[in-house]
Design a protein around this motif. Structure first.
Motif, mmCIF file in Angstrom:
data_model
loop_
_atom_site.group_PDB
_atom_site.id
_atom_site.type_symbol
_atom_site.label_atom_id
_atom_site.label_comp_id
_atom_site.label_asym_id
_atom_site.label_seq_id
_atom_site.Cartn_x
_atom_site.Cartn_y
_atom_site.Cartn_z
ATOM 1 N N GLU A 256 17.485 43.017 38.178
ATOM 2 C CA GLU A 256 17.603 42.628 36.768
ATOM 3 C C GLU A 256 18.799 41.695 36.579
ATOM 4 O O GLU A 256 18.734 40.715 35.821
ATOM 5 C CB GLU A 256 17.755 43.913 35.941
ATOM 6 N N LEU A 257 19.894 41.989 37.322
ATOM 7 C CA LEU A 257 21.091 41.160 37.206
ATOM 8 C C LEU A 257 20.826 39.758 37.755
ATOM 9 O O LEU A 257 21.196 38.753 37.134
ATOM 10 C CB LEU A 257 22.250 41.829 37.967
ATOM 11 N N MET A 258 20.145 39.678 38.900
ATOM 12 C CA MET A 258 19.822 38.369 39.495
ATOM 13 C C MET A 258 18.895 37.585 38.579
ATOM 14 O O MET A 258 19.016 36.353 38.452
ATOM 15 C CB MET A 258 19.144 38.527 40.867
ATOM 16 N N GLN A 259 17.992 38.290 37.914
ATOM 17 C CA GLN A 259 17.056 37.618 37.014
ATOM 18 C C GLN A 259 17.818 36.943 35.873
ATOM 19 O O GLN A 259 17.526 35.805 35.494
ATOM 20 C CB GLN A 259 16.062 38.631 36.455
ATOM 21 N N ARG A 260 18.843 37.651 35.356
ATOM 22 C CA ARG A 260 19.639 37.064 34.272
ATOM 23 C C ARG A 260 20.458 35.875 34.770
ATOM 24 O O ARG A 260 20.607 34.871 34.071
ATOM 25 C CB ARG A 260 20.545 38.116 33.639
ATOM 26 N N ILE A 261 20.978 35.997 36.011
ATOM 27 C CA ILE A 261 21.780 34.896 36.567
ATOM 28 C C ILE A 261 20.918 33.650 36.728
ATOM 29 O O ILE A 261 21.310 32.544 36.345
ATOM 30 C CB ILE A 261 22.413 35.323 37.916
ATOM 31 N N ALA B 37 26.863 34.137 40.973
ATOM 32 C CA ALA B 37 26.165 35.383 41.291
ATOM 33 C C ALA B 37 27.098 36.330 42.042
ATOM 34 O O ALA B 37 27.185 37.530 41.728
ATOM 35 C CB ALA B 37 24.911 35.097 42.124
ATOM 36 N N ALA B 38 27.827 35.792 43.036
ATOM 37 C CA ALA B 38 28.756 36.629 43.813
ATOM 38 C C ALA B 38 29.853 37.186 42.909
ATOM 39 O O ALA B 38 30.199 38.374 42.987
ATOM 40 C CB ALA B 38 29.373 35.822 44.958
ATOM 41 N N LEU B 39 30.389 36.333 42.020
ATOM 42 C CA LEU B 39 31.489 36.761 41.148
ATOM 43 C C LEU B 39 31.035 37.866 40.201
ATOM 44 O O LEU B 39 31.715 38.877 40.026
ATOM 45 C CB LEU B 39 31.993 35.555 40.338
ATOM 46 N N ILE B 40 29.843 37.679 39.602
ATOM 47 C CA ILE B 40 29.381 38.673 38.630
ATOM 48 C C ILE B 40 29.047 39.997 39.318
ATOM 49 O O ILE B 40 29.360 41.073 38.786
ATOM 50 C CB ILE B 40 28.190 38.126 37.814
ATOM 51 N N HIS B 41 28.433 39.921 40.490
ATOM 52 C CA HIS B 41 28.153 41.167 41.223
ATOM 53 C C HIS B 41 29.453 41.890 41.559
ATOM 54 O O HIS B 41 29.546 43.113 41.429
ATOM 55 C CB HIS B 41 27.378 40.873 42.512
ATOM 56 N N ALA B 42 30.470 41.116 41.993
ATOM 57 C CA ALA B 42 31.751 41.736 42.358
ATOM 58 C C ALA B 42 32.445 42.304 41.124
ATOM 59 O O ALA B 42 32.962 43.426 41.137
ATOM 60 C CB ALA B 42 32.656 40.703 43.021
ATOM 61 N N TYR B 43 32.412 41.544 40.024
ATOM 62 C CA TYR B 43 33.104 41.981 38.803
ATOM 63 C C TYR B 43 32.472 43.244 38.218
ATOM 64 O O TYR B 43 33.142 44.168 37.777
ATOM 65 C CB TYR B 43 33.066 40.851 37.768
ATOM 66 N N LYS B 44 31.123 43.253 38.239
ATOM 67 C CA LYS B 44 30.424 44.411 37.673
ATOM 68 C C LYS B 44 30.321 45.552 38.675
ATOM 69 O O LYS B 44 29.683 46.565 38.393
ATOM 70 C CB LYS B 44 29.000 43.982 37.257
ATOM 71 N N ASN B 45 30.864 45.334 39.875
ATOM 72 C CA ASN B 45 30.806 46.341 40.929
ATOM 73 C C ASN B 45 29.363 46.742 41.233
ATOM 74 O O ASN B 45 29.059 47.932 41.432
ATOM 75 C CB ASN B 45 31.616 47.576 40.495
ATOM 76 N N HIS B 46 28.494 45.741 41.240
ATOM 77 C CA HIS B 46 27.068 45.976 41.440
ATOM 78 C C HIS B 46 26.745 45.602 42.876
ATOM 79 O O HIS B 46 26.696 44.430 43.220
ATOM 80 C CB HIS B 46 26.291 45.098 40.439
ATOM 81 N N MET B 47 26.525 46.613 43.741
ATOM 82 C CA MET B 47 26.231 46.322 45.144
ATOM 83 C C MET B 47 24.816 45.778 45.273
ATOM 84 O O MET B 47 23.859 46.459 44.893
ATOM 85 C CB MET B 47 26.344 47.598 45.975
ATOM 86 N N PRO B 48 24.650 44.564 45.814
ATOM 87 C CA PRO B 48 23.293 44.030 45.918
ATOM 88 C C PRO B 48 22.517 44.708 47.049
ATOM 89 O O PRO B 48 23.124 45.256 47.971
ATOM 90 C CB PRO B 48 23.515 42.551 46.235
ATOM 91 N N GLU B 49 21.202 44.639 46.942
ATOM 92 C CA GLU B 49 20.354 45.098 48.055
ATOM 93 C C GLU B 49 19.875 43.864 48.805
ATOM 94 O O GLU B 49 19.695 42.800 48.209
ATOM 95 C CB GLU B 49 19.152 45.870 47.500
#
Lengths: 292, 200
Positions: free
Chosen positions: A84-89, A51-63
């Protein structure tokens, strides 16, 4: 995936520990929101890392939100919010856990009852995950079928067997998160998945030798009675394959354009993987689940 | 475009003559591009064409050398690998009946790129055993075993080209923790001070 990809706590800054924890708790909360409370047992450090890697790679700042935990409702912690990203993960995690359980059931073993119970618990979650990521489900199904075939043949090629799992997982991630032609990221995922497969195989040598289950290291190097004997005879070869996998993962990770969360990911790639590999190779017994 | 004409040499010239012509013309065009106006622009265009011509000639010569040394098919597989076409190269190798040292060497490269490291080492050892005097194979095997599979190599510089630093950068790079630090600074400071607040 059983918690083989964790940071090295001795080199971990507190901010990175809090970030990792917020992803771990975020995964647990997302599973609860998507599929109910029971499937939460499938939360693991490896998926928190992903989850951390995909958020960092996609430059998606989590809330973040400040919430209590099912284990400790009075202590509020920062948790990555459902998205939506967390749901897919978490759906990918559910698919992987379910197919692992089916694989255990397919093995003729006494532990089948536990696996059958787990299958019942995960069934509903699996069907919801399959609707969100249908392509990933097909890929995983085919990979595990191919893996079972190679295990029946008692394949002596460690690379061929680990490639089944690693390439299947890589293709799942590429399809599920719309990764477009980034061979470096694909190499990272491939080598990380390969490391997890090999680490699990290395950890289970004693059990597999006792129960006469397929293990790629036992098939390749001979049927030793226990792990200590096998490592003593073939330490160099085993270190070669594990270190090559880790180093290729690091090399490919260094070529990624990742900015946010870099410190945490650096710790995991540069120190965490190597530390875990050392522990797995040098310990004669099965590793207990580590807490971060 | 006739690359040899751009360099002002004959197609049958030696490597030394080619390099000499390239160095001489490069020195001239490198100065011309700093002239003002149209002259400077033309100088820059000529420099770019010169570099392109030189690189293309070098690539063609390398391919011809590979084909003549190891046969046309293996030369083709070599070229496919350089272009990143692993499946194409594997297909050529599968159809090749004559499996000498260079066949095993190319197969080891394919396995390495696919992530099959043990198979790659096995193939490389076969290549070395079939042609022990070939320094390309022995150097590759040595590099694979000592450097690439080393557990003590510097992770900060792996995969990064042109790194001069031997020491890793300090582990205090300012980096936002994905916005978490901004979220609650007080909690972060308190947690930094007291380990007891860590997750149970």
């Amino acid at each position: 995936m059983y918690g083989y990809i964790i940071p090295d706590k001795t080199k971990l800054y507190n901010k990175d520990f809090l970030l990792f924890r917020s992803f771990y708790c975020g995964v647990c909360k997302s599973i609860a929101a998507t599929s109910g409370n029971l499937p939460r047992f499938s939360t693991n450090y490896d998926i928190a890392f992903l989850a951390a890697l995909i958020h960092a790679y996609k430059n998606h700042m989590p809330e973040y939100s400040c919430e209590g935990c099912i284990l400790n409702p009075f202590k509020k912690k920062h948790v990555v919010k459902q998205s939506e990203l967390m749901q897919r993960i978490v759906s990918l995690n559910t698919l992987l856990s379910y197919h692992n359980i089916l694989d255990k059931i397919a093995d003729k073993d006494k532990g089948k009852l536990k696996a059958k119970l787990a299958k019942r618990v995960m069934k509903k979650a699996y069907f919801s995950a399959r609707e969100i990521l249908p392509q990933a489900d097909n890929i995983l199904q085919k990979s595990f079928e191919k893996l079972r075939e190679l295990e029946k043949e008692n394949s002596k090629s460690i690379d061929r067997v680990s490639d089944c799992f690693a390439s299947g997982f890589r293709d799942c991630v590429v399809k599920s998160f719309d990764i477009q032609n980034d061979y470096n990221f694909e190499d990272v995922i491939y080598n990380i998945a390969k490391f997890v497969y090999l680490a699990d195989a290395l950890d289970d040598i004693n059990d597999d030798a006792k129960k006469k289950h397929y293990n790629p290291f036992l098939a390749r190097y001979g049927q030793y009675k226990n792990k200590a004997e096998l490592i003593k005879e073939h330490r160099q070869d085993i270190e070669f394959i594990i270190n090559m996998t880790i180093n290729r993962a690091i090399e490919s990770y260094n070529k990624l354009n990742v900015c946010e969360g870099r410190d945490l990911l650096n710790n995991i790639f540069y120190f965490g993987l190597r530390r875990k590999a050392e522990l797995l190779i040098n310990s004669p017994k099965k590793q207990k689940r580590e807490r971060v | 475009m006739n690359y040899y004409e751009i360099l002002g040499v004959s197609p049958h010239c030696t490597q030394e003559e080619l390099d000499e012509a390239y160095r001489r013309l490069r020195a001239i065009y490198a100065e011309e591009r700093f002239l003002e106006g149209e002259a400077g622009k033309q100088g820059a265009i000529k420099l770019s064409r010169l570099d392109e011509a030189y690189n293309e000639i070098m690539r063609e010569r390398a391919q011809q050398k590979s084909s003549s040394q190891y046969g046309h098919k293996l030369g083709e597989a070599d070229q496919k690998l350089k272009n990143g076409d692993i499946n194409g190269a594997q297909e050529i190798l599968d159809n090749e009946q004559d499996r000498g040292a260079h066949w095993h060497f190319l197969q080891s490269i394919i396995f390495y790129k696919k992530g099959w490291y043990e198979e790659s080492r096995t193939q490389l050892k076969l290549a070395v055993s079939m042609d022990p005097g070939n320094t390309q194979y022995t150097t590759a095997l040595d590099r694979l075993e000592q450097q690439m599979a080393s557990k003590t190599s510097n992770p900060y510089t792996m995969g990064k080209e042109n790194t001069n630093t031997q020491q890793p950068p300090p582990y205090t790079e300012p980096d936002t923790s994905m916005g978490l630090a901004r979220c609650c600074t007080t909690l972060c400071i308190l947690d930094c001070c007291c380990d007891l607040l860590r997750c149970i």
